[in-house]
Scaffold this motif. Sequence first.
Motif, mmCIF file in Angstrom:
data_model
loop_
_atom_site.group_PDB
_atom_site.id
_atom_site.type_symbol
_atom_site.label_atom_id
_atom_site.label_comp_id
_atom_site.label_asym_id
_atom_site.label_seq_id
_atom_site.Cartn_x
_atom_site.Cartn_y
_atom_site.Cartn_z
ATOM 1 N N GLY A 13 81.703 27.507 75.348
ATOM 2 C CA GLY A 13 80.429 27.396 74.658
ATOM 3 C C GLY A 13 79.536 26.326 75.252
ATOM 4 O O GLY A 13 78.767 25.676 74.546
ATOM 5 N N ARG A 16 79.401 22.586 73.798
ATOM 6 C CA ARG A 16 78.709 22.121 72.592
ATOM 7 C C ARG A 16 79.647 21.891 71.415
ATOM 8 O O ARG A 16 79.229 21.354 70.393
ATOM 9 C CB ARG A 16 77.604 23.093 72.197
ATOM 10 C CG ARG A 16 78.081 24.465 71.751
ATOM 11 C CD ARG A 16 76.904 25.370 71.410
ATOM 12 N NE ARG A 16 77.309 26.665 70.921
ATOM 13 C CZ ARG A 16 77.561 27.713 71.686
ATOM 14 N NH1 ARG A 16 77.478 27.588 72.992
ATOM 15 N NH2 ARG A 16 77.910 28.873 71.167
ATOM 16 N N HIS A 17 80.921 22.305 71.552
ATOM 17 C CA HIS A 17 81.870 22.102 70.463
ATOM 18 C C HIS A 17 82.962 21.106 70.846
ATOM 19 O O HIS A 17 84.046 21.114 70.258
ATOM 20 C CB HIS A 17 82.505 23.433 70.066
ATOM 21 C CG HIS A 17 81.523 24.451 69.569
ATOM 22 N ND1 HIS A 17 80.657 24.200 68.526
ATOM 23 C CD2 HIS A 17 81.254 25.717 70.003
ATOM 24 C CE1 HIS A 17 79.912 25.279 68.318
ATOM 25 N NE2 HIS A 17 80.250 26.204 69.198
ATOM 26 N N LEU A 20 85.045 19.096 68.365
ATOM 27 C CA LEU A 20 86.083 19.691 67.519
ATOM 28 C C LEU A 20 87.441 19.041 67.714
ATOM 29 O O LEU A 20 88.308 19.159 66.856
ATOM 30 C CB LEU A 20 86.186 21.196 67.800
ATOM 31 C CG LEU A 20 85.064 22.072 67.233
ATOM 32 C CD1 LEU A 20 85.191 23.480 67.751
ATOM 33 C CD2 LEU A 20 85.084 22.040 65.716
ATOM 34 N N VAL A 61 91.202 27.129 70.293
ATOM 35 C CA VAL A 61 89.862 26.581 70.084
ATOM 36 C C VAL A 61 89.074 26.827 71.363
ATOM 37 O O VAL A 61 89.241 26.125 72.361
ATOM 38 C CB VAL A 61 89.901 25.074 69.758
ATOM 39 C CG1 VAL A 61 88.490 24.558 69.457
ATOM 40 C CG2 VAL A 61 90.827 24.799 68.577
ATOM 41 N N GLY A 62 88.248 27.844 71.358
ATOM 42 C CA GLY A 62 87.497 28.212 72.548
ATOM 43 C C GLY A 62 86.966 29.618 72.409
ATOM 44 O O GLY A 62 86.802 30.134 71.299
ATOM 45 N N VAL A 84 89.725 29.666 66.375
ATOM 46 C CA VAL A 84 88.530 28.854 66.132
ATOM 47 C C VAL A 84 87.534 29.219 67.226
ATOM 48 O O VAL A 84 87.666 28.782 68.373
ATOM 49 C CB VAL A 84 88.858 27.348 66.173
ATOM 50 C CG1 VAL A 84 87.589 26.524 65.935
ATOM 51 C CG2 VAL A 84 89.920 26.999 65.132
ATOM 52 N N ALA A 86 84.819 29.020 69.619
ATOM 53 C CA ALA A 86 83.955 27.964 70.156
ATOM 54 C C ALA A 86 83.487 28.336 71.549
ATOM 55 O O ALA A 86 83.204 27.464 72.371
ATOM 56 C CB ALA A 86 84.700 26.637 70.177
ATOM 57 N N ASN A 90 82.523 35.108 71.706
ATOM 58 C CA ASN A 90 83.427 35.130 70.546
ATOM 59 C C ASN A 90 83.566 36.537 69.957
ATOM 60 O O ASN A 90 83.588 36.715 68.736
ATOM 61 C CB ASN A 90 82.946 34.150 69.471
ATOM 62 C CG ASN A 90 82.854 32.728 69.994
ATOM 63 O OD1 ASN A 90 83.747 32.241 70.677
ATOM 64 N ND2 ASN A 90 81.755 32.057 69.672
ATOM 65 N N ASP A 101 81.403 30.145 62.243
ATOM 66 C CA ASP A 101 81.254 28.709 62.418
ATOM 67 C C ASP A 101 82.617 28.107 62.754
ATOM 68 O O ASP A 101 83.583 28.281 61.997
ATOM 69 C CB ASP A 101 80.709 28.068 61.144
ATOM 70 C CG ASP A 101 80.582 26.559 61.284
ATOM 71 O OD1 ASP A 101 79.652 26.105 61.969
ATOM 72 O OD2 ASP A 101 81.438 25.847 60.724
ATOM 73 N N PRO A 102 82.741 27.400 63.878
ATOM 74 C CA PRO A 102 84.067 26.902 64.276
ATOM 75 C C PRO A 102 84.687 25.932 63.285
ATOM 76 O O PRO A 102 85.910 25.936 63.094
ATOM 77 C CB PRO A 102 83.808 26.239 65.633
ATOM 78 C CG PRO A 102 82.350 26.008 65.699
ATOM 79 C CD PRO A 102 81.713 27.088 64.884
ATOM 80 N N ARG A 103 83.878 25.109 62.638
ATOM 81 C CA ARG A 103 84.451 24.179 61.659
ATOM 82 C C ARG A 103 84.988 24.924 60.446
ATOM 83 O O ARG A 103 86.055 24.596 59.925
ATOM 84 C CB ARG A 103 83.407 23.144 61.254
ATOM 85 C CG ARG A 103 83.171 22.075 62.325
ATOM 86 C CD ARG A 103 82.026 21.169 61.988
ATOM 87 N NE ARG A 103 80.744 21.874 62.035
ATOM 88 C CZ ARG A 103 79.562 21.287 61.918
ATOM 89 N NH1 ARG A 103 79.483 19.986 61.712
ATOM 90 N NH2 ARG A 103 78.450 21.994 61.999
#
Length: 293
Positions: A13, A16-17, A20, A61-62, A84, A86, A90, A101-103
């Motif tokens: 991304g 930008r994440h 996390l 996460v990615g 997740v 990110a 996606n 939203d990843p969070r």
Amino acid sequence: MGSVAVLMNPTAGRGRHAHLRDQVARVLGADAEVLAVRTTEEAEAACRAAVAGGARAVISVGGDGTLHRAVQAVAGTGVPLGIVPAGTGNDVAACLGVPADPRAALESAAAALRSGQTRDFDLARLERDGVVRWSVGVTGLGFDTLVNELANRMRFPRGPRRYDVAIVLELARMRPRRYRITVDGVAEELDAVLVAVGNTARYGGGMRICPAADPTDGLLDLVLAGPVSRFTLMRIKPQVYAGTHVAHPAVRQLRGRVMTVECDGITSYADGEQSLPLPVTFTAVPGALRVLG
């Protein structure tokens, strides 16, 4: 209880994440172990080692590429995967109903870990000469593969627009190729410019190339476009985002449990990642992927 292995791609991304990483420690707690990796090969090996060592879950996460590496380790093991999203497109996460939203997705995975809530999905098993890979999303086998290879080499523009530019560039050298396709024992030879096998519907940042694909039906969907002009392909392309391209007379949909695709000079791209050169046999494996949430 084993640890929770976390595979993170800090460059996904466009970075930008990256924050996390701190969120992972806060949300997942002391059981979370962020895997130390530098390459995609190391990422896959680390996930396999974590599963073999008794990890009770793997968290990706990615983007789809990161997810693809984690799937190679958890496929068929019953070890749940947390997703997740990110990355840039996606697509897999969207098709599996993961929060965008990843969070929120991280919180959802953590809650599922505590409650034990999981969902099972099918996977596509790819095999050639005894080598096995797994795909949770779409595998490109034609023009889309060539576009993917070019887009992965490009540094500008960033994001989904890369694919749009790569499509235009590849159109200049587009030509039909001869394929032999076998679906549940029924074989045929045909010329095509685009072939894709989908366990889910989307790839390339929202393109619904296999719009009827369902990762819970025990089947795979194959979509192909026969010989068409560059102009016709460009006219069809915008329809792919809505999935309405399958109504075009040059486009066919096939569905089955076992498919073999043969063509000279083509390497498959599974979930956006380079996979096996053709010929490849695809098999739908019901419930091979367990997802947290």
